[in-house]
Design an enzyme around this catalytic site. Structure first.
Site, PDB file in Angstrom:
ATOM      1  N   ASN A  45       8.309 -25.328  -7.551  1.00 16.55           N
ATOM      2  CA  ASN A  45       9.315 -26.367  -7.369  1.00 16.55           C
ATOM      3  C   ASN A  45       8.614 -27.697  -7.087  1.00 16.55           C
ATOM      4  O   ASN A  45       7.567 -27.753  -6.436  1.00 16.55           O
ATOM      5  CB  ASN A  45      10.335 -26.001  -6.284  1.00 16.55           C
ATOM      6  CG  ASN A  45       9.759 -25.680  -4.933  1.00 16.55           C
ATOM      7  OD1 ASN A  45       8.636 -25.196  -4.836  1.00 16.55           O
ATOM      8  ND2 ASN A  45      10.509 -25.945  -3.886  1.00 16.55           N
ATOM      9  N   GLU A  47       9.739 -31.360  -5.747  1.00 16.27           N
ATOM     10  CA  GLU A  47      10.813 -32.191  -5.203  1.00 16.27           C
ATOM     11  C   GLU A  47      10.532 -33.660  -5.472  1.00 16.27           C
ATOM     12  O   GLU A  47       9.448 -34.039  -5.940  1.00 16.27           O
ATOM     13  CB  GLU A  47      10.973 -31.890  -3.705  1.00 16.27           C
ATOM     14  CG  GLU A  47      11.409 -30.442  -3.482  1.00 16.27           C
ATOM     15  CD  GLU A  47      11.637 -30.080  -2.024  1.00 16.27           C
ATOM     16  OE1 GLU A  47      11.203 -30.839  -1.133  1.00 16.27           O
ATOM     17  OE2 GLU A  47      12.258 -29.024  -1.800  1.00 16.27           O
ATOM     18  N   ASN A  48      11.543 -34.474  -5.181  1.00 14.21           N
ATOM     19  CA  ASN A  48      11.426 -35.897  -5.474  1.00 14.21           C
ATOM     20  C   ASN A  48      12.163 -36.693  -4.407  1.00 14.21           C
ATOM     21  O   ASN A  48      13.188 -36.239  -3.895  1.00 14.21           O
ATOM     22  CB  ASN A  48      12.034 -36.174  -6.862  1.00 14.21           C
ATOM     23  CG  ASN A  48      11.657 -37.536  -7.378  1.00 14.21           C
ATOM     24  OD1 ASN A  48      12.272 -38.542  -7.035  1.00 14.21           O
ATOM     25  ND2 ASN A  48      10.640 -37.577  -8.204  1.00 14.21           N
ATOM     26  N   SER A  50      13.982 -39.094  -4.849  1.00 13.36           N
ATOM     27  CA  SER A  50      15.345 -39.136  -5.372  1.00 13.36           C
ATOM     28  C   SER A  50      15.738 -37.676  -5.555  1.00 13.36           C
ATOM     29  O   SER A  50      15.412 -37.050  -6.569  1.00 13.36           O
ATOM     30  CB  SER A  50      15.362 -39.888  -6.705  1.00 13.36           C
ATOM     31  OG  SER A  50      16.656 -39.818  -7.261  1.00 13.36           O
ATOM     32  N   CYS A  56      13.380 -26.810  -9.866  1.00  8.79           N
ATOM     33  CA  CYS A  56      13.040 -25.517  -9.266  1.00  8.79           C
ATOM     34  C   CYS A  56      11.821 -24.908  -9.974  1.00  8.79           C
ATOM     35  O   CYS A  56      11.485 -25.269 -11.102  1.00  8.79           O
ATOM     36  CB  CYS A  56      14.197 -24.548  -9.397  1.00  8.79           C
ATOM     37  SG  CYS A  56      15.736 -25.084  -8.657  1.00  8.79           S
ATOM     38  N   GLU A  58      11.484 -21.945 -11.279  1.00 12.32           N
ATOM     39  CA  GLU A  58      11.815 -21.191 -12.492  1.00 12.32           C
ATOM     40  C   GLU A  58      11.883 -22.126 -13.702  1.00 12.32           C
ATOM     41  O   GLU A  58      11.343 -21.840 -14.771  1.00 12.32           O
ATOM     42  CB  GLU A  58      13.164 -20.464 -12.332  1.00 12.32           C
ATOM     43  CG  GLU A  58      13.200 -19.465 -11.188  1.00 12.32           C
ATOM     44  CD  GLU A  58      13.707 -20.068  -9.885  1.00 12.32           C
ATOM     45  OE1 GLU A  58      13.347 -21.225  -9.567  1.00 12.32           O
ATOM     46  OE2 GLU A  58      14.459 -19.380  -9.180  1.00 12.32           O
ATOM     47  N   CYS A  92      19.152 -22.501 -12.708  1.00 13.02           N
ATOM     48  CA  CYS A  92      18.007 -21.744 -13.225  1.00 13.02           C
ATOM     49  C   CYS A  92      18.457 -20.500 -13.979  1.00 13.02           C
ATOM     50  O   CYS A  92      17.860 -20.130 -14.994  1.00 13.02           O
ATOM     51  CB  CYS A  92      17.053 -21.370 -12.101  1.00 13.02           C
ATOM     52  SG  CYS A  92      16.080 -22.790 -11.544  1.00 13.02           S
TER      53      CYS A  92
HETATM   54 ZN   LIG Z   1      16.837 -23.187  -9.428  1.00 14.08          ZN
END
Ligand SMILES: [Zn+2]
Length: 149
Positions: A45, A47-48, A50, A56, A58, A92
């Site tokens: 994963n 993240e950001n 924003s 994710c 997957e 996902c």
């Molecule tokens: Zn997901």
């Protein structure tokens, strides 16, 4: 082809987990997808700031695999750092089932909790490319055969 066990794929997912960029939630997830020709591609994963830009593990694995030219999958392993396995989120599940029915191995980083399921079991009654093909067939459209691959 060399057989890849569930545990071997989970071990690769744990490597991906260690690379997760979960700066905000701290909820790291790792994935490892096994292609039909035996290649293992990792995803984590990311993240950001924003938050909506977050992806994710997957989907990260699928994006990487598709980008590298792979579309046929045997299995995907997904690990979290919790006492029990966690299932892929709804987005996902849809993303995974786009590429057919294959094994989904859910595990953790520190425990032996494992759940083996499949993309079809995770998303019953899924909307898939087949729906668009049927649409094309009935309506004389050509939405799904854009490229010869
Ligand atoms: Zn997901």
């Amino acid at each position: 082809m060399v057989e890849v066990t569930n545990e071997q794929l989970l071990e690769q997912a744990r490597i991906a987990w260690s690379r997760a960029y979960a700066k905000y939630s701290k909820y790291k997830v790792g994935a490892a997808i096994l292609t039909k020709d035996g290649k293992i591609i990792l995803g984590c994963n990311i993240e950001n700031a924003s938050y909506g830009g977050t992806i994710c593990a997957e989907r990260s694995a699928i994006c990487s695999a598709i980008s590298q030219g792979y579309r046929d999958f045997e299995a995907i392993a997904v690990v979290v750092d919790a006492g029990h396995v966690a299932s892929p989120c709804g987005i996902c599940r849809q993303f995974l089932v786009e590429f057919g029915n294959y094994k989904v191995i859910l595990g953790t980083v520190k425990t032996n909790d494992v759940n083996v399921t499949s993309t079809y079991d995770l998303l019953p009654y899924a909307f898939t490319p087949k729906n668009l093909e049927e649409f094309d067939h009935v309506n004389g459209h050509n939405t799904t055969h854009i490229e010869s691959a």
